[in-house]
Design an enzyme around this catalytic site. Structure first.
Site: not given
Lengths: 248, 410
Positions: B305, B389
């Protein structure tokens, strides 16, 4: 040199292919379709000849509207024209070949190139059938091709050797892997392909004489057997390979 | 006639099984965004995808190990038309849509962020600066050569002491009789060392202006910055200007003020927002395949899970990122884009791509730190992309300022 290339759209070779509910055809939902890989060699060969000898490459595909995707891909690679032989009902091999031959016969092609086989149905029949119906020579599974003085020389592999054919034109060849290294469609080619028109011709209808009545999966493989580990397992393994598998 | 499923279909099925065992890439498209693309957009995406499979994936591990940008790919990318793809044909472009351009970068970054960075700098920074702010003579002189890969460009804005605050730059230009004299330095410049031209931003009489500096100009040097953990298949450089004299016609006439270089960065950030989705998709696919084939406690990892929860979250974030850039591309195409919208996609997608890469590395266990898998490389690359950037913080502050009308960073 006026060249035609026969192309077909097939499921991507990595696709998980499932049989459809009618048990007579594959389920096409969620399948990604691409230009048949052997047809990429055929298109590339046509383009190479055009670039050397002049003339043009016309790509031709038979089928429903999805066939246009194969044509677009070939146009993006650099083919100058495309013909879609439109058929919604489909047809068997001979019916398909007759439809294609009837469209090609009056167009004055010097050379017709097809892929060796489409990787979906694995028949490899259309190319030779079209040539026979058009009454022109053909060489299949060609890995080396040259054109000199209006004649072609084509080489194909046979068991333990190479066969070299010479033929007059017009002729048809089918492309084997290794014939060339197909180019990628460039961005400009892709953008330009949008501006090229695909000529749509209604397929002449021919009776199908064969019919697929059932598709089934291959039997699943029996599970493997582990006979032991390391050196101790070797005698038992050799014994089983001899007696049970009978490969030694 | 009874037809057994043909050999080809059987081969296809076997190949598929084989593909599961190896690393044949399956691109995640959970919300069927493919249906929203035009035929050309799909064709461009598929072409770059198979080119990356064939030319980038096989060599990238070694290039990263050697800390080398694979220059042998420069011409091939040019032949495919990947530089300046959105520009008009007159300048060597292909006039493709903004979404096609984004998809192209997504696929390049699926290969490696360094390869995408090269293409981004060449297209969105160097070529775009000349296209947007250059004279017609400058455009005709440089753009076709840059598109053909005969010339490589770089873009120098960031200085050693000015990252998030580029306006404070120390690089200066002085007018003299024949042209301009540049002094100062730039840092973190992709492609710098082997670039043929640099777009350099410098203050002329206190105003930021752009200049085209050709390699080999006396007083200009571009030493490479080595020893990086990240973007190892990319050249990062300093640009040094020591009384560098450049002719008068090297000035970009239309670029005045900080907004000019920021306009260029906005182009590049748009591409980054798309690119990192590709890196995330690569990591997800690798982790998903590994989870299904690796067994522990006699069960595949994918049957646990906690692994499924990770895969579900990864796929969700990738799908959200894909939707974000798809809409961003529409807005850009329609000319409705604001730079804050780009900021939002840049910081969100970089952050989520980095998270996906880290989760993938986790699922891969110890194997995830080796060169045998790609996720570790993407993870390290994305640390740079997250920061360059415009950092995560700065982009959030830009969106914050837009939402509140109050600038919190000055």
């Amino acid at each position: 040199m006026n060249i035609a290339v026969l192309v077909k759209l097939v499921p991507d070779s990595t696709a998980v292919v499932k049989i459809g509910d009618d048990r007579r055809y594959i389920s096409t939902a969620d399948l990604n379709f691409v230009l048949n890989p052997y047809d990429e060699y055929a298109v590339e060969e046509g383009l190479k000849i055009k670039e050397k000898e002049g003339g043009d490459v016309t790509v031709v595909s038979f089928g429903d509207d999805t066939a246009q995707k194969a044509l677009r891909t070939a146009l993006a690679m650099g083919a100058g024209a495309a013909v879609h032989i439109k058929s919604s009902g489909g047809s068997d091999m001979l019916g398909t070949a007759k439809s294609i031959a009837s469209v090609l016969k009056d167009r004055g092609f010097d050379l017709i190139v097809a892929g060796k086989v489409a990787i979906d149905d694995d028949c490899g029949a259309i190319g030779p059938m079209v040539a026979e119906l058009m009454d022109i020579p053909h060489v299949t599974a060609v890995h080396t091709l040259s054109l000199v003085d209006g004649k072609l020389t084509a080489e194909r592999d046979i068991e333990g050797g190479v066969e070299v054919f010479e033929s007059t034109l017009p002729a048809l060849i089918t492309a084997e892997k290794g014939l060339n290294d197909p180019r990628y469609a460039t961005l400009k080619g892709i953008m330009m392909s949008k501006k090229k028109k695909i000529e749509v011709v209604e397929a002449e209808s021919f009776e199908s004489k064969t019919e697929v009545i059932k598709m089934s999966y291959p039997p699943s493989r029996p599970p493997g057997k582990i006979v032991g580990e390391g050196v101790e397992a070797v005698p038992e393994l050799v014994k089983l390979l001899k007696e049970e598998a009978k490969v030694l | 006639m009874i037809l057994i499923v043909s050999n080809s279909i059987r081969d296809l099925q076997q190949t598929t099984k084989l593909a599961k065992m190896t690393d044949k890439y399956t691109a995640l498209d959970y919300y069927k965004l493919d249906d929203l693309l035009t035929e050309e957009e799909r064709m461009i995406r598929d072409m770059v995808r198979s080119w990356v499979d064939e030319k980038v994936i096989p060599i990238i591990g070694k290039a990263v190990d050697e800390g080398r940008f694979p220059k042998e790919l420069i011409t091939e990318m040019a032949e495919l038309g990947l530089y300046g793809a959105t520009l008009p044909e007159k300048y060597g472009g292909a006039g493709v849509s903004q979404i096609a351009y984004g998809l192209m970068l997504q696929e390049l970054e699926r290969g490696d962020s360094g390869i995408r960075s090269f293409a981004s700098v060449q297209s969105s920074l160097a070529m775009f600066a000349i296209y947007r702010f250059g004279s017609e003579e400058q455009k005709m002189k440089y753009l076709p050569k840059l598109a053909a890969g005969e010339m490589i460009g770089c873009f120098g804005l960031t200085g050693p002491n000015h990252g998030s605050d580029p306006g404070g730059m120390n690089t200066s230009a002085k007018k003299d009789a024949d042209g301009y004299i540049l002094n100062g330095a730039k840092m973190w410049i992709t492609n710098g060392t082997f670039a043929d031209i640099a777009i350099v931003w410098a203050k002329l009489d206190g105003v930021i202006r752009g200049f085209i500096v050709e390699a080999g100009t006396p007083g200009y040097s571009a030493p490479e910055m080595k020893k990086k953990w990240s973007l190892r298949a990319s050249v990062t450089s300093e640009l040094v200007f020591d009384d560098c004299r450049i002719p008068a016609d090297s000035l970009l006439p239309e670029a005045k003020g900080l907004s000019a270089p920021l306009t260029c960065l906005n182009q590049a950030r748009y591409g980054i927002a798309w690119g990192v989705v590709g890196a995330a998709m690569a990591c997800f696919d690798e982790a998903n395949q590994y989870a299904q084939t690796r067994t522990q406690f006699d069960k595949p990892l994918a049957s646990f899970q906690m692994i499924q929860e990770k895969l579900a979250v990864m796929a969700t974030e990738i799908t959200k990122a894909q939707l974000l850039v798809y809409r961003l591309g529409q807005l850009k195409q329609e000319g409705k884009l604001t730079h804050q919208m780009v900021s939002m996609a840049k910081y969100n997608n970089c952050r989520e791509a980095l998270n996906v890469a880290r989760q993938a590395r986790d699922i891969l266990g110890a194997a995830g730190i080796t060169y045998e898998f790609h996720s570790g490389r993407h993870m390290l690359n994305l640390e740079s992309v997250y920061t360059y950037e415009g950092t995560d913080s700065i982009h959030k502050l830009l969106v914050g300022a837009d939402l509140t009308g109050i600038e919190a960073f000055r």
